[in-house]
Design an enzyme around this catalytic site. Structure first.
Site, PDB file in Angstrom:
ATOM      1  N   GLU A   1       7.652  56.732 -69.682  1.00 54.61           N
ATOM      2  CA  GLU A   1       6.797  55.980 -70.606  1.00 54.61           C
ATOM      3  C   GLU A   1       7.084  56.316 -72.070  1.00 54.61           C
ATOM      4  O   GLU A   1       6.773  55.521 -72.950  1.00 54.61           O
ATOM      5  CB  GLU A   1       5.324  56.222 -70.250  1.00 54.61           C
ATOM      6  CG  GLU A   1       4.964  55.565 -68.914  1.00 54.61           C
ATOM      7  CD  GLU A   1       3.595  55.942 -68.372  1.00 54.61           C
ATOM      8  OE1 GLU A   1       3.038  55.151 -67.604  1.00 54.61           O
ATOM      9  OE2 GLU A   1       3.091  57.033 -68.683  1.00 54.61           O
TER      10      GLU A   1
ATOM     11  N   ASP B   1       1.903  47.752 -60.314  1.00 59.86           N
ATOM     12  CA  ASP B   1       1.466  47.518 -58.924  1.00 59.86           C
ATOM     13  C   ASP B   1       0.127  46.788 -58.969  1.00 59.86           C
ATOM     14  O   ASP B   1      -0.487  46.686 -60.034  1.00 59.86           O
ATOM     15  CB  ASP B   1       1.305  48.858 -58.186  1.00 59.86           C
ATOM     16  CG  ASP B   1       0.322  49.769 -58.898  1.00 59.86           C
ATOM     17  OD1 ASP B   1       0.769  50.620 -59.688  1.00 59.86           O
ATOM     18  OD2 ASP B   1      -0.895  49.607 -58.708  1.00 59.86           O
TER      19      ASP B   1
HETATM   20  N1  ADE Z   1      -1.179  53.510 -62.878  1.00 55.72           N
HETATM   21  C1  ADE Z   1      -0.332  52.630 -62.328  1.00 55.72           C
HETATM   22  N2  ADE Z   1      -0.827  52.102 -61.206  1.00 55.72           N
HETATM   23  C2  ADE Z   1      -2.033  52.680 -61.023  1.00 55.72           C
HETATM   24  C3  ADE Z   1      -3.020  52.559 -60.038  1.00 55.72           C
HETATM   25  N3  ADE Z   1      -2.866  51.741 -58.987  1.00 55.72           N
HETATM   26  N4  ADE Z   1      -4.154  53.296 -60.159  1.00 55.72           N
HETATM   27  C4  ADE Z   1      -4.303  54.133 -61.205  1.00 55.72           C
HETATM   28  N5  ADE Z   1      -3.396  54.288 -62.165  1.00 55.72           N
HETATM   29  C5  ADE Z   1      -2.265  53.566 -62.080  1.00 55.72           C
END
Ligand code: ADE
Length: 236
Positions: free
Chosen positions: A12, A197
């Protein structure tokens, strides 16, 4: 104006750090914290690690070192069903979804005796971020509320709850703690997240596969924010 830029994971922030001019590691701090210039602005850049405590600690350190605005960059799980992997979220507000003192009569997400449960992002930084994000073809850009908690969300029921209880558009693990520190010091902040995601049953697999792409996109937005700020800007 010195801008503090944080991300939780190496992917990042690493390339932002590599692009630093006159850059150097800040000595005697237990974090990966660098200072230098980026796009003509004095900046502090840190990989803070995952979670609200790490992010709050490093934000506080940046304030101590003279940061006058904070930008958080990274990836998130989608809560808004319209969002897909690679889309961008710019914070309007941030809330801590894992705070629950409802038994004492406080709202879910409200830290007891704190006057607000959502911290508002700075309008100028938010507009600059959205303008920068609009430069990507075929990428949805959503301004909205970001829900932070010390939990990796991978459950459709939790996603529905985060949407209903908080009106959140994405979930991550740091932003609202940065917002809380900034509010204490009356400093402007914005959180830039790209979706890695959809926070459902396949979230762990998608997170690993798509974090490099999503993190790169959020980083590009941060560079756009810096380009949009007046070099001599004295405040946001
Ligand atoms: N960062 C990226 N994906 C995430 C998720 N599903 N829950 C919490 N933080 C995240």
């Amino acid at each position: 104006m010195t801008i503090g830029i944080l991300g939780a994971l190496p992917e990042e922030v690493e390339q932002l750090r590599e692009a630093l001019e006159d850059g150097g590691r800040v000595a005697d701090v237990p974090f990966e914290l660098y200072q230098g210039r980026l796009e003509g602005h004095p900046v502090l850049i840190a990989q803070c690690g995952v979670g609200k405590v790490n992010a709050a600690m490093v934000t506080q350190m940046m304030v101590h070192l003279g940061a006058e605005a904070i930008v958080f960059t990274g990836v998130a799980g989608a809560i808004d069903p319209e969002l897909s992997v690679g889309d961008l979220v710019i914070s309007t507000e941030a809330v801590q979804h894992d705070v629950d003192a409802t038994t004492l009569g406080f709202e879910v997400g409200q830290i007891p005796y704190e006057s607000v449960r959502c911290w508002r992002a700075d309008d100028t930084l938010r507009r600059l971020a959205s303008a920068s994000a609009a430069g990507f073809d075929g990428v949805a850009v959503v301004e909205g509320r970001i829900a932070s908690g010390d939990q990796f969300v991978a459950d459709p029921q939790k996603v529905a709850w985060l949407r209903d209880a908080f009106g959140a558009v994405c979930a991550e693990m740091e932003g609202a703690s940065v917002a809380q520190v900034c509010a204490k010091w009356e400093l402007p902040f914005v959180i830039v997240r790209s979706i890695s995601d959809t926070a459902d049953h396949g979230a762990d697999v998608d997170f690993l596969e798509f974090t490099p792409l999503a993190a790169a996109r959020a980083r590009q937005v941060v560079l756009g924010i810096l380009r949009g700020l007046e070099p001599s800007s004295s405040g946001c």
